[in-house]
Scaffold this motif. Structure first.
Motif, PDB file in Angstrom:
ATOM      1  N   ILE A   1      -9.634   8.224   5.075  1.00  0.00           N
ATOM      2  CA  ILE A   1      -9.235   8.092   3.677  1.00  0.00           C
ATOM      3  C   ILE A   1      -8.314   9.243   3.284  1.00  0.00           C
ATOM      4  O   ILE A   1      -7.324   9.053   2.574  1.00  0.00           O
ATOM      5  N   GLN A   2      -8.629  10.440   3.773  1.00  0.00           N
ATOM      6  CA  GLN A   2      -7.774  11.601   3.532  1.00  0.00           C
ATOM      7  C   GLN A   2      -6.361  11.331   4.050  1.00  0.00           C
ATOM      8  O   GLN A   2      -5.366  11.651   3.385  1.00  0.00           O
ATOM      9  N   ARG A   3      -6.259  10.701   5.202  1.00  0.00           N
ATOM     10  CA  ARG A   3      -4.954  10.413   5.787  1.00  0.00           C
ATOM     11  C   ARG A   3      -4.166   9.412   4.932  1.00  0.00           C
ATOM     12  O   ARG A   3      -2.963   9.582   4.714  1.00  0.00           O
ATOM     13  N   LEU A   4      -4.840   8.376   4.439  1.00  0.00           N
ATOM     14  CA  LEU A   4      -4.167   7.404   3.576  1.00  0.00           C
ATOM     15  C   LEU A   4      -3.587   8.083   2.338  1.00  0.00           C
ATOM     16  O   LEU A   4      -2.445   7.812   1.939  1.00  0.00           O
ATOM     17  N   VAL A   5      -4.372   8.954   1.736  1.00  0.00           N
ATOM     18  CA  VAL A   5      -3.927   9.646   0.528  1.00  0.00           C
ATOM     19  C   VAL A   5      -2.714  10.530   0.841  1.00  0.00           C
ATOM     20  O   VAL A   5      -1.708  10.514   0.115  1.00  0.00           O
ATOM     21  N   GLU A   6      -2.807  11.297   1.906  1.00  0.00           N
ATOM     22  CA  GLU A   6      -1.724  12.226   2.240  1.00  0.00           C
ATOM     23  C   GLU A   6      -0.445  11.480   2.607  1.00  0.00           C
ATOM     24  O   GLU A   6       0.656  11.878   2.203  1.00  0.00           O
ATOM     25  N   GLU A   7      -0.562  10.394   3.384  1.00  0.00           N
ATOM     26  CA  GLU A   7       0.629   9.641   3.780  1.00  0.00           C
ATOM     27  C   GLU A   7       1.317   9.030   2.570  1.00  0.00           C
ATOM     28  O   GLU A   7       2.547   8.954   2.515  1.00  0.00           O
ATOM     29  N   HIS A   8       0.517   8.605   1.571  1.00  0.00           N
ATOM     30  CA  HIS A   8       1.135   8.006   0.386  1.00  0.00           C
ATOM     31  C   HIS A   8       1.735   9.066  -0.529  1.00  0.00           C
ATOM     32  O   HIS A   8       2.890   8.944  -0.962  1.00  0.00           O
ATOM     33  N   THR A   9       0.977  10.084  -0.845  1.00  0.00           N
ATOM     34  CA  THR A   9       1.449  11.072  -1.826  1.00  0.00           C
ATOM     35  C   THR A   9       2.630  11.891  -1.310  1.00  0.00           C
ATOM     36  O   THR A   9       3.415  12.412  -2.107  1.00  0.00           O
ATOM     37  N   THR A  10       2.786  11.991   0.005  1.00  0.00           N
ATOM     38  CA  THR A  10       3.940  12.704   0.564  1.00  0.00           C
ATOM     39  C   THR A  10       5.137  11.783   0.780  1.00  0.00           C
ATOM     40  O   THR A  10       6.201  12.247   1.204  1.00  0.00           O
ATOM     41  N   GLY A  11       4.974  10.484   0.503  1.00  0.00           N
ATOM     42  CA  GLY A  11       6.077   9.549   0.639  1.00  0.00           C
ATOM     43  C   GLY A  11       6.280   9.019   2.037  1.00  0.00           C
ATOM     44  O   GLY A  11       7.277   8.337   2.306  1.00  0.00           O
ATOM     45  N   LEU A  12       5.352   9.281   2.954  1.00  0.00           N
ATOM     46  CA  LEU A  12       5.494   8.815   4.326  1.00  0.00           C
ATOM     47  C   LEU A  12       5.288   7.309   4.439  1.00  0.00           C
ATOM     48  O   LEU A  12       5.990   6.618   5.178  1.00  0.00           O
ATOM     49  N   CYS A  13       4.320   6.776   3.701  1.00  0.00           N
ATOM     50  CA  CYS A  13       4.004   5.346   3.703  1.00  0.00           C
ATOM     51  C   CYS A  13       3.652   4.914   2.287  1.00  0.00           C
ATOM     52  O   CYS A  13       3.296   5.738   1.440  1.00  0.00           O
ATOM     53  N   ASP A  14       3.709   3.613   2.059  1.00  0.00           N
ATOM     54  CA  ASP A  14       3.253   3.058   0.783  1.00  0.00           C
ATOM     55  C   ASP A  14       1.874   2.441   1.007  1.00  0.00           C
ATOM     56  O   ASP A  14       1.749   1.332   1.527  1.00  0.00           O
ATOM     57  N   HIS A  15       0.845   3.169   0.627  1.00  0.00           N
ATOM     58  CA  HIS A  15      -0.530   2.678   0.723  1.00  0.00           C
ATOM     59  C   HIS A  15      -1.088   2.364  -0.670  1.00  0.00           C
ATOM     60  O   HIS A  15      -2.302   2.375  -0.870  1.00  0.00           O
ATOM     61  N   SER A  16      -0.211   2.087  -1.628  1.00  0.00           N
ATOM     62  CA  SER A  16      -0.653   1.984  -3.022  1.00  0.00           C
ATOM     63  C   SER A  16      -1.717   0.914  -3.215  1.00  0.00           C
ATOM     64  O   SER A  16      -2.706   1.143  -3.920  1.00  0.00           O
ATOM     65  N   LYS A  17      -1.549  -0.249  -2.606  1.00  0.00           N
ATOM     66  CA  LYS A  17      -2.537  -1.303  -2.842  1.00  0.00           C
ATOM     67  C   LYS A  17      -3.881  -0.949  -2.198  1.00  0.00           C
ATOM     68  O   LYS A  17      -4.940  -1.290  -2.742  1.00  0.00           O
ATOM     69  N   HIS A  18      -3.847  -0.242  -1.064  1.00  0.00           N
ATOM     70  CA  HIS A  18      -5.101   0.159  -0.429  1.00  0.00           C
ATOM     71  C   HIS A  18      -5.814   1.218  -1.274  1.00  0.00           C
ATOM     72  O   HIS A  18      -7.028   1.146  -1.488  1.00  0.00           O
ATOM     73  N   LEU A  19      -5.057   2.181  -1.760  1.00  0.00           N
ATOM     74  CA  LEU A  19      -5.653   3.254  -2.550  1.00  0.00           C
ATOM     75  C   LEU A  19      -6.159   2.738  -3.897  1.00  0.00           C
ATOM     76  O   LEU A  19      -7.193   3.199  -4.393  1.00  0.00           O
ATOM     77  N   TRP A  20      -5.419   1.801  -4.493  1.00  0.00           N
ATOM     78  CA  TRP A  20      -5.876   1.226  -5.761  1.00  0.00           C
ATOM     79  C   TRP A  20      -7.218   0.513  -5.562  1.00  0.00           C
ATOM     80  O   TRP A  20      -8.144   0.672  -6.359  1.00  0.00           O
ATOM     81  N   ALA A  21      -7.334  -0.259  -4.496  1.00  0.00           N
ATOM     82  CA  ALA A  21      -8.588  -0.970  -4.221  1.00  0.00           C
ATOM     83  C   ALA A  21      -9.739   0.012  -4.040  1.00  0.00           C
ATOM     84  O   ALA A  21     -10.845  -0.195  -4.553  1.00  0.00           O
ATOM     85  N   MET A  22      -9.500   1.079  -3.307  1.00  0.00           N
ATOM     86  CA  MET A  22     -10.570   2.039  -3.043  1.00  0.00           C
ATOM     87  C   MET A  22     -10.923   2.845  -4.285  1.00  0.00           C
ATOM     88  O   MET A  22     -12.091   3.189  -4.505  1.00  0.00           O
ATOM     89  N   LEU A  23      -9.934   3.143  -5.122  1.00  0.00           N
ATOM     90  CA  LEU A  23     -10.215   3.847  -6.366  1.00  0.00           C
ATOM     91  C   LEU A  23     -11.029   2.971  -7.313  1.00  0.00           C
ATOM     92  O   LEU A  23     -11.995   3.430  -7.935  1.00  0.00           O
ATOM     93  N   VAL A  24     -10.654   1.689  -7.420  1.00  0.00           N
ATOM     94  CA  VAL A  24     -11.423   0.745  -8.239  1.00  0.00           C
ATOM     95  C   VAL A  24     -12.864   0.661  -7.741  1.00  0.00           C
ATOM     96  O   VAL A  24     -13.814   0.658  -8.531  1.00  0.00           O
ATOM     97  N   LEU A  25     -13.030   0.598  -6.420  1.00  0.00           N
ATOM     98  CA  LEU A  25     -14.373   0.524  -5.841  1.00  0.00           C
ATOM     99  C   LEU A  25     -15.202   1.750  -6.206  1.00  0.00           C
ATOM    100  O   LEU A  25     -16.376   1.627  -6.593  1.00  0.00           O
ATOM    101  N   GLU A  26     -14.618   2.941  -6.095  1.00  0.00           N
ATOM    102  CA  GLU A  26     -15.370   4.155  -6.393  1.00  0.00           C
ATOM    103  C   GLU A  26     -15.752   4.228  -7.871  1.00  0.00           C
ATOM    104  O   GLU A  26     -16.887   4.595  -8.214  1.00  0.00           O
ATOM    105  N   VAL A  27     -14.824   3.885  -8.766  1.00  0.00           N
ATOM    106  CA  VAL A  27     -15.148   3.898 -10.196  1.00  0.00           C
ATOM    107  C   VAL A  27     -16.240   2.873 -10.492  1.00  0.00           C
ATOM    108  O   VAL A  27     -17.160   3.129 -11.278  1.00  0.00           O
TER     109      VAL A  27
END
Length: 658
Positions: free
Chosen positions: A610-636
């Protein structure tokens, strides 16, 4: 449109109190802000409680619920609208039934007296209802054909609980709250938890087109309707299919115009102001146009826009409104994800990762300021082959029939190394996704396109302990089984049929129901009239998909209602810039919530992944927005529905969640 809830029990020790019934009912107050009604009774060991929150649309003065028949042997609580209620009233009066109201609700108790659970075959509408039959000590639950209205239940020993929303059932003391691993796997795959599953163990959803009867501690569930596109559809559906095959294109156009116009006309029955969502797309424009033809005053139309041009359709909506002569309302919204997310999660009450729910809620809130009912174009894409992915499915099907050498080139693994834009909907990204899945079966290819986390990615992020809890379950098997049910020959039609019984009820209709009911707004979709749907799914594919355009027969039949630029435009999604949010305003939230010790200790995921997904997205390496949105919704959701000592009866504030 309303909220319903209740219980039936056969042992007094399993009863719910009148106080808890009231609490269940008032948890649904946003669905029915106009009135509240309760019925509670206990006879020997058998007892029943029915709760209702009312959004008054038809017969404002005398339509209160629960509603009884003449001798108080049959009682109903009802959420939805029966559009052919006037015709049913007339028929029932000829059989001797007496009516005390002019509401659509009262036809239900009298239909039940005559037909029992088979009454649903007589209804044109959207509905979820419960009918208490005193004489037979039974409770009937029913849900409309496409699942426009929700109905959730929990069956315990000697007791059945039900409600429009799970939150209401969770007000009963002692109800356990434990995550179902299978439901979590389904959510991460498809962005929603499909019926009959629920995110909490022990809860289930009545499937669309089904009834359930509880009697003598047994729940008997039966399917009463199947779309024409699915094997096993009833004789009426089969007749529609045969009749449509015998029509020419011009004759089919006339039949479509007649059937859809009638569906719109029926949905204009209301004792309160009504309007229409107008996005400037084909579906909403033609529905609004048909609506305008039926009314002697300008239709009130509503759209929202965004400062970011890629997400803004207002110019097309204005064009449609001017052409049709509507009284148009528009508003620019700048939804804050931080403020919107807790409210969204509370209302949807299961993890739901379609980020278009945010603008949909904004549109519903804006529309409710002026009207109480809004017509929509929901269902047009699934019924008339409107999504771009259907054309891609057709192209993939043609590639599968190419000679071997050509197929080998297109299915080469070298396409995996092709560079592509980070943007989810860019041409290069779509092309790469298409080519890298060319070697899969048609069904696997389509499932890969529409999934959030595919099987390989889920396996990569799950902890070993969570994988063991799944005991071999694969979410893709659910959709593969749906493909086996389809009646069509060509793959595009089969795929649209699968979407009609998966994506449409579990994503699109769930989104609109929850968003509209959050603000006491009723949404009606003429495309989802079952007679319109049966006609659409009976048409040959080439009536709907021609060249680069889907919805061809809609374009041709209703061209006089749709401005040319709208006829020619590409489909535009209704979304929000989640990728941008996660690199800016939501970046701290990703670290503080998604990467928190609290989140990582749940045991679902490998923290490093999960740390890797966040870092790859926030640094602009990959677009993981839909994956991160799903996981954020799940945690909330976990914080709100699992961690909290009790589930709130009121929508939360963000500072109480993060």
């Amino acid at each position: 449109m309303c909220g319903i809830c209740g219980a039936i029990w056969s042992n007094e020790s399993r009863s719910i109190s009148e106080e808890h019934l009231l609490q269940m009912t008032d948890t649904l107050s946003h669905r029915g802000p106009d009135a509240r009604g309760l019925h509670w009774e206990q006879n020997s060991n058998l007892g029943v409680g029915l709760g209702h929150r009312r959004l008054s649309i038809i017969d404002l003065a005398t339509g209160q619920q629960p509603m009884w028949n003449e001798d108080h042997s049959v009682c109903v609580v009802f959420n939805g609208e029966i559009y052919n209620y006037r015709e049913l009233q007339k028929e029932l009066r000829t059989k001797g039934h007496q009516f005390r109201t002019d509401s659509d609700t009262e036809v239900l108790v009298h239909l039940y007296e005559d037909y029992g659970r088979e009454m649903v075959h007589h209804l044109r509408g959207m509905f979820a209802f419960a009918i208490w039959d005193r004489n037979h000590s039974s409770l009937l639950l029913a849900r409309d054909r496409f699942g426009q209205k929700p109905l959730i239940y929990r069956q315990d020993e000697n007791r059945l609980l039900f409600a429009s929303e799970m939150k209401a059932i969770l007000q009963i003391p002692g109800i356990p709250r434990e995550v179902d691993p299978v439901a979590l796997d389904l959510f991460l795959t498809w962005q929603y938890v499909p019926a009959p599953w629920s995110m909490l163990k022990g809860f289930q959803k009545i499937l669309p087109g089904h009834t359930a009867v509880w009697q003598e501690n047994r729940l008997d569930i039966q399917q009463y309707w199947t779309p024409t596109s699915i094997r096993g559809s009833d004789s009426a559906n089969e007749q529609t299919r045969r009749d449509t095959r015998n029509l020419s294109y011009a004759q089919t156009q006339e039949k479509l115009k007649e059937t859809l116009t009638e569906a719109v006309r029926l949905r204009l029955r209301s004792d309160v102001p009504l309007g229409a969502f107008l996005s400037g797309g084909i579906d909403s424009t033609l529905i609004t146009g048909l609506m305008q033809r039926e009314l002697d005053r300008p239709v009130e139309t509503f759209s929202i826009g965004f400062d970011i041009a890629h997400f803004d359709e207002r110019s097309f909506a204005r064009m449609a409104a001017k052409s049709l002569g509507t009284n148009h309302h528009e508003k620019i919204v700048s939804p804050s994800a931080v403020d919107s997310l807790p409210e969204l999660v509370w209302h949807y009450e299961e993890p739901y990762a379609d980020s278009s729910a945010i603008p949909t809620m904004a549109l519903c809130e804006f529309t409710r300021e002026a009207v109480k009912v809004a017509l929509t174009g929901d269902g047009g894409d699934e019924l008339f082959i409107g999504y771009d992915r259907y054309r891609a499915a057709g192209l993939g099907d043609r590639i599968d029939r190419l000679p071997g050498p050509l197929r080998s080139i297109l299915k080469s693994s070298l396409w995996q190394k092709m560079p592509a834009s980070l943007k989810q909907k860019s041409f290069s990204r779509r092309l790469k996704r298409f080519l890298t899945t060319a070697g899969l079966s048609p069904e696997q290819r389509y499932m890969t396109w529409i999934s959030y986390f595919d099987a390989a990615r889920r396996k990569d992020i799950y902890s070993s302990g969570f994988r063991e809890k799944l005991t071999g379950f694969q979410s893709e098997d659910w959709m593969s089984d749906l493909y086996e049910l389809t009646a069509q020959n060509d793959f595009v039609s089969r795929t649209a049929a699968v979407d009609q019984i998966s994506y449409l009820p579990n994503d699109i209709l769930t989104k609109v129901d929850i968003a509209s009911m959050a603000y006491g707004l009723e949404c009606r979709s003429p495309f989802l009239d079952h007679q319109v749907a049966d006609l659409a799914t009976s048409m040959p594919l080439n009536y709907k998909l021609k060249g680069r355009y889907g919805k061809q027969i809609l374009r041709d039949t209703f061209a006089d209602l749709i401005p040319e630029p709208i006829l020619q435009r590409s489909k535009m999604g209704f979304g929000v810039p989640v990728d941008h949010w996660f690199r800016n305003e939501l970046k701290p939230l990703l670290h503080d919530v998604l990467l928190s010790e609290r989140a990582m200790s749940r045991g679902y995921f490998e923290p490093a992944k999960i740390q890797r997904l966040v870092e790859e997205h926030t640094t602009g390496l990959c677009d993981h927005s839909k994956h991160l949105w799903a996981m954020l919704v799940l945690e909330v959701w976990c914080r709100m529905f699992i961690d909290a000592s009790e589930v709130s009866t009121k929508r939360p504030l963000s500072d109480g969640v993060f």
